[in-house]
Write a protein that holds these residues in place. Sequence first.
Motif, PDB file in Angstrom:
ATOM      1  N   UNK A  84       3.970 -18.387 -12.431  1.00 47.88           N
ATOM      2  CA  UNK A  84       4.803 -16.960 -11.509  1.00 47.88           C
ATOM      3  C   UNK A  84       3.403 -16.141 -12.644  1.00 47.88           C
ATOM      4  N   UNK A  85       2.584 -16.278 -13.960  1.00 52.42           N
ATOM      5  CA  UNK A  85       1.847 -15.554 -14.071  1.00 52.42           C
ATOM      6  C   UNK A  85       0.515 -15.217 -13.181  1.00 52.42           C
ATOM      7  N   UNK A  86       0.200 -16.520 -12.645  1.00 53.54           N
ATOM      8  CA  UNK A  86      -1.201 -16.121 -11.500  1.00 53.54           C
ATOM      9  C   UNK A  86      -0.664 -15.373 -10.891  1.00 53.54           C
ATOM     10  N   UNK A  87       0.436 -15.215 -10.152  1.00 54.92           N
ATOM     11  CA  UNK A  87       1.299 -14.831  -8.665  1.00 54.92           C
ATOM     12  C   UNK A  87       0.798 -12.510  -9.939  1.00 54.92           C
ATOM     13  N   UNK A  88       1.516 -12.922 -10.658  1.00 55.04           N
ATOM     14  CA  UNK A  88       1.622 -11.494 -11.300  1.00 55.04           C
ATOM     15  C   UNK A  88       0.312 -10.778 -11.445  1.00 55.04           C
ATOM     16  N   UNK A  89      -0.267 -11.926 -11.889  1.00 50.76           N
ATOM     17  CA  UNK A  89      -2.406 -11.051 -12.367  1.00 50.76           C
ATOM     18  C   UNK A  89      -2.579 -11.154 -10.320  1.00 50.76           C
ATOM     19  N   UNK A  90      -2.111 -11.129 -10.361  1.00 49.56           N
ATOM     20  CA  UNK A  90      -2.645 -11.049  -8.430  1.00 49.56           C
ATOM     21  C   UNK A  90      -2.522  -9.880  -8.334  1.00 49.56           C
ATOM     22  N   UNK A  91      -1.045  -9.435  -8.545  1.00 46.58           N
ATOM     23  CA  UNK A  91      -0.750  -7.907  -8.020  1.00 46.58           C
ATOM     24  C   UNK A  91      -1.390  -7.185  -8.959  1.00 46.58           C
ATOM     25  N   UNK A  92      -1.589  -7.204 -10.076  1.00 44.03           N
ATOM     26  CA  UNK A  92      -1.837  -6.222 -11.280  1.00 44.03           C
ATOM     27  C   UNK A  92      -3.511  -6.142 -11.114  1.00 44.03           C
ATOM     28  N   UNK A  93      -4.215  -7.143 -10.371  1.00 43.62           N
ATOM     29  CA  UNK A  93      -5.355  -6.506  -9.596  1.00 43.62           C
ATOM     30  C   UNK A  93      -5.735  -6.008  -8.613  1.00 43.62           C
ATOM     31  N   UNK A  94      -4.742  -5.330  -7.735  1.00 48.15           N
ATOM     32  CA  UNK A  94      -5.207  -5.240  -6.845  1.00 48.15           C
ATOM     33  C   UNK A  94      -4.304  -3.606  -6.996  1.00 48.15           C
ATOM     34  N   UNK A  95      -3.937  -3.471  -8.141  1.00 47.37           N
ATOM     35  CA  UNK A  95      -2.827  -2.093  -8.105  1.00 47.37           C
ATOM     36  C   UNK A  95      -3.505  -1.054  -7.510  1.00 47.37           C
TER      37      UNK A  95
END
Length: 339
Positions: free
Chosen positions: A37-48
Amino acid sequence: MSKQALQTLGEFIIDKQDDFKYSTGELSRLISSIRIATKIVNREVNKAGIADIIGNVGNMNIQGEDQQKLDVLANDIFIAALSQREVVCGIASEESDDFIEVKCTENAHLSKYVVLIDPLDGSSNIDVNVSVGTIFSIYRRVSDPGSPVELRDFLQKGVNQVAAGYVVYGSSTMIVYTTGNGVNGFTLDPSIGTYYLSHENIKFPTMGKIYSINEGNYAKFPQGVKDYIKYCQEEEGDRPYTSRYIGSLVSDFHRNMLKGGIYIYPQTSHSPNGKLRLLYEANPMAFLAEQAGGKCSDGFKRIMEIEPTELHQRVPFFCGSAAMVTQAEEFMAKAVSKN
């Protein structure tokens, strides 16, 4: 050291599984679910900044705070990841009014664990590119496996935690966690999507030179906190200390654990019970701090000994290098004794 010589988080979980007294593989699978889950959230945070996921959604959470779009997204990601692998029977999130009974798999009710989570700590900072994080806490349920999960499964003292950790989404993404056998940190290599052990057996320096507090609320602080801040600012011995406050609990805690320091979020005249949540923020951070040789209290007593009475309970929070927390407690006790 070459990447081939580094240990991945997955390998570390397997190697350390026998150190956990309830070792059955279930907790290992649970932590692996959080890792995904953290990898998916990290992806979303980095394209915010380039996706329509900045700003609030127009709703308030149970705390009366504006929900950010990324709060809701991160919450959904973690609930989905934890619900689909038969590793937890219940989830409580800072973003949800009540706990969630996991029913989406046939054997979910047989699971022994519940998870409490702050999906995206510091999310109000996301639109100015400041580090944010995730905080999680894991308990063994106290109700009988096979029966529906109950509120009492979540309202446990911090001393009953079997694992806790956080993820910091910053200049690099790290997951830091403990199962009661020390604290270890893993840094994500985004090129291949793998966490590697980068900070082994992390220890809080006994004493530090950083104090982290929102001094904009100074007039609302109790006298003991005001006195301690003045002490930190005095030119004497190794003082003054340095003031560093990011406004993201995960980021401030992470820096202080590596460099030495104290983080304080006290009660105020407007928030007499404090602002941080006991179950989602204070208890997991206290567990990590103590496992790293630090100390954590509400200014008077140990955080992990507080008996929870409600899911979204708030608490004052003093956490960091042991000697500094003890100093702050002495100022608190002295101020109370004068009244």
